[in-house]
Design a protein around this motif. Structure first.
Motif, PDB file in Angstrom:
ATOM      1  N   GLY A   1       0.780  -1.261  -0.009  1.00  0.00           N
ATOM      2  CA  GLY A   1       0.025  -0.088   0.061  1.00  0.00           C
ATOM      3  C   GLY A   1       0.827   1.406   0.026  1.00  0.00           C
ATOM      4  N   LYS A   2       0.157   2.523  -0.141  1.00  0.00           N
ATOM      5  CA  LYS A   2       0.815   3.606  -0.131  1.00  0.00           C
ATOM      6  C   LYS A   2       1.450   4.115   1.280  1.00  0.00           C
ATOM      7  N   ARG A   3       2.719   4.457   1.440  1.00  0.00           N
ATOM      8  CA  ARG A   3       3.312   4.859   2.462  1.00  0.00           C
ATOM      9  C   ARG A   3       3.374   3.721   3.435  1.00  0.00           C
ATOM     10  N   PRO A   4       3.942   2.588   3.362  1.00  0.00           N
ATOM     11  CA  PRO A   4       3.917   1.426   4.225  1.00  0.00           C
ATOM     12  C   PRO A   4       4.738   1.986   5.650  1.00  0.00           C
ATOM     13  N   ARG A   5       4.108   1.692   6.703  1.00  0.00           N
ATOM     14  CA  ARG A   5       4.954   2.208   8.026  1.00  0.00           C
ATOM     15  C   ARG A   5       5.271   1.122   8.809  1.00  0.00           C
ATOM     16  N   ASP A   6       4.544   0.030   9.087  1.00  0.00           N
ATOM     17  CA  ASP A   6       5.029  -1.004   9.981  1.00  0.00           C
ATOM     18  C   ASP A   6       4.575  -2.638   9.465  1.00  0.00           C
ATOM     19  N   MET A   7       4.801  -3.479  10.244  1.00  0.00           N
ATOM     20  CA  MET A   7       4.445  -4.830   9.811  1.00  0.00           C
ATOM     21  C   MET A   7       4.226  -5.647  11.023  1.00  0.00           C
ATOM     22  N   ALA A   8       3.715  -6.706  10.965  1.00  0.00           N
ATOM     23  CA  ALA A   8       3.845  -7.874  11.916  1.00  0.00           C
ATOM     24  C   ALA A   8       3.597  -9.154  11.285  1.00  0.00           C
ATOM     25  N   PHE A   9       4.438 -10.064  11.984  1.00  0.00           N
ATOM     26  CA  PHE A   9       4.447 -11.347  11.465  1.00  0.00           C
ATOM     27  C   PHE A   9       3.465 -12.198  11.981  1.00  0.00           C
ATOM     28  N   SER A  10       3.088 -13.456  11.049  1.00  0.00           N
ATOM     29  CA  SER A  10       2.315 -14.433  11.621  1.00  0.00           C
ATOM     30  C   SER A  10       3.323 -15.307  12.510  1.00  0.00           C
TER      31      SER A  10
END
Length: 357
Positions: free
Chosen positions: A210-219
């Motif tokens: 997506g636009k301007r990705p900020r953060d992530m979390a893993f399964s």
């Protein structure tokens, strides 16, 4: 990132609070011995919160613009990204921003003794560190150097940068897969995630999200990562390390600006802070990957940025920049139970055990 003097070509607009992580760490809220640590970007400090009483018990001076932060596995050391790059709102012309004084000596990762509440030293970590991830053994840091499009790999024991890896434009969020095999870096200005092999320190690929990705979390098994998209109010799901399939699994209201992402797999939920949206979005993942459902948005305060979940999943803490406080959310009732005053412009929050004595 944001509000910085340096801005790459293609910068159009910034929404949200200067200053995440947004990281979930172990904490036993029921035992009443846990701690939350909050980085205060404009206060040049970290607030220490006692989880049993939900009160601030100490403030530690750490350096300029503290933002991302992590705890050592035993809770005895707190690591905080500090930066000498000055803030620069989008309303300020580029030529004015370029003239603002920068303190290169201020850049690094500050290490705090959590027993004594004292700054121990600052590690070199490349320029303008904002967010970073830590290996499971606490010996290696993966640091986003936003202004130069690099990820620095830092050896904690030796205290130096081992390698610099070229990623995308304006790297922001950094996460290590549960098995330690992959590092993901969200690149704000080119709407991508870089997937890096931790053995070779080479980029396997760049994945468009997506636009301007900020953060992530893993399964829990590390095969999937969820990525927030600030400017299109999106949540994406991508395979790790392949990238594909990658898909938008949720569209939030236009005013929401997704920032931090936290997964509570036990309850089959995702939590997203929404920045200028002023809420935490609660997402049901019980029918994943077929369906993701927005359960509720909880109003928590002005521009929530970093968020962290207690290990039992009962409480979520949000750092609210402009209001200089932290909100405590009861995840069973999905309601706010308390707001705790902290320092100036809280950015990130991490939760962990009380330090060993």
């Amino acid at each position: 990132m944001a509000f910085v003097a340096w801005r790459p070509l293609g910068w159009l607009i910034f929404f949200g609070v200067c200053g995440s992580v947004f990281e979930v760490a172990a904490a036993d809220n029921n035992a009443g011995s846990g701690r939350a640590y909050v980085s205060n970007e404009d206060g040049q400090s970290v607030s220490v919160l006692d989880l049993a009483s939900n009160t601030s018990i100490a403030t530690v001076e750490v350096g300029k613009r503290p933002r991302g932060l992590k705890l050592s596995p035993d809770g005895s050391r707190l690591f905080v990204a500090v930066s000498g790059l000055p803030k620069c709102p989008p309303s300020v012309p580029d030529e004015v921003c370029a003239k603002r004084e920068r303190d290169l000596k201020a850049d690094g990762i500050a290490i705090v003794d959590t027993v004594e509440h004292k700054l121990i030293k600052v590690l070199a970590a490349g320029s303008d560190p904002e967010q970073f991830a830590m290996s499971a053994d606490g010996k290696r840091l993966y640091v986003a150097n936003e202004d130069v499009g690099l990820m620095s790999v830092v050896d904690v024991d030796v205290g130096k940068v081992l390698a610099k890896v070229k990623v995308g434009l304006e790297p922001e969020g950094v996460g290590v897969s549960p098995d330690g095999r992959w590092v993901l870096v969200t690149n704000e200005s080119d709407n991508s995630v870089s997937v890096i092999d931790t053995k070779t320190l080479e980029v396997k690929q760049h994945v468009t999200v997506g636009k301007r990705p900020r953060d992530m979390a893993f399964s829990p098994d590390g095969s999937v990562a969820y990525v927030s998209g600030e400017l299109d109010a999106s949540l994406y799901r991508m395979a790790v390390p392949a990238g594909e399939p990658v898909q938008r699994v949720l569209q939030l209201r236009e005013a929401a600006k997704p920032m931090a992402v936290v997964l509570d797999d036990a309850r089959k939920r995702l939590y997203l802070s929404t920045g200028r949206g002023g809420t935490v979005a609660v997402v049901d993942t019980k029918q994943a990957p077929k369906t993701y459902r927005l359960i509720k948005e909880i109003e928590v305060g002005a521009r929530p940025w970093g968020i962290a979940l207690t290990v039992d999943g009962r409480f979520l803490y949000t750092a609210n920049g402009p209001s200089n406080d932290v909100t405590v959310v009861d995840t069973t009732a999905l309601s706010v139970v308390k707001r705790i005053p902290v320092g100036k412009t809280p950015w990130g929050v991490v939760i962990g055990p009380a330090p060993p004595r």
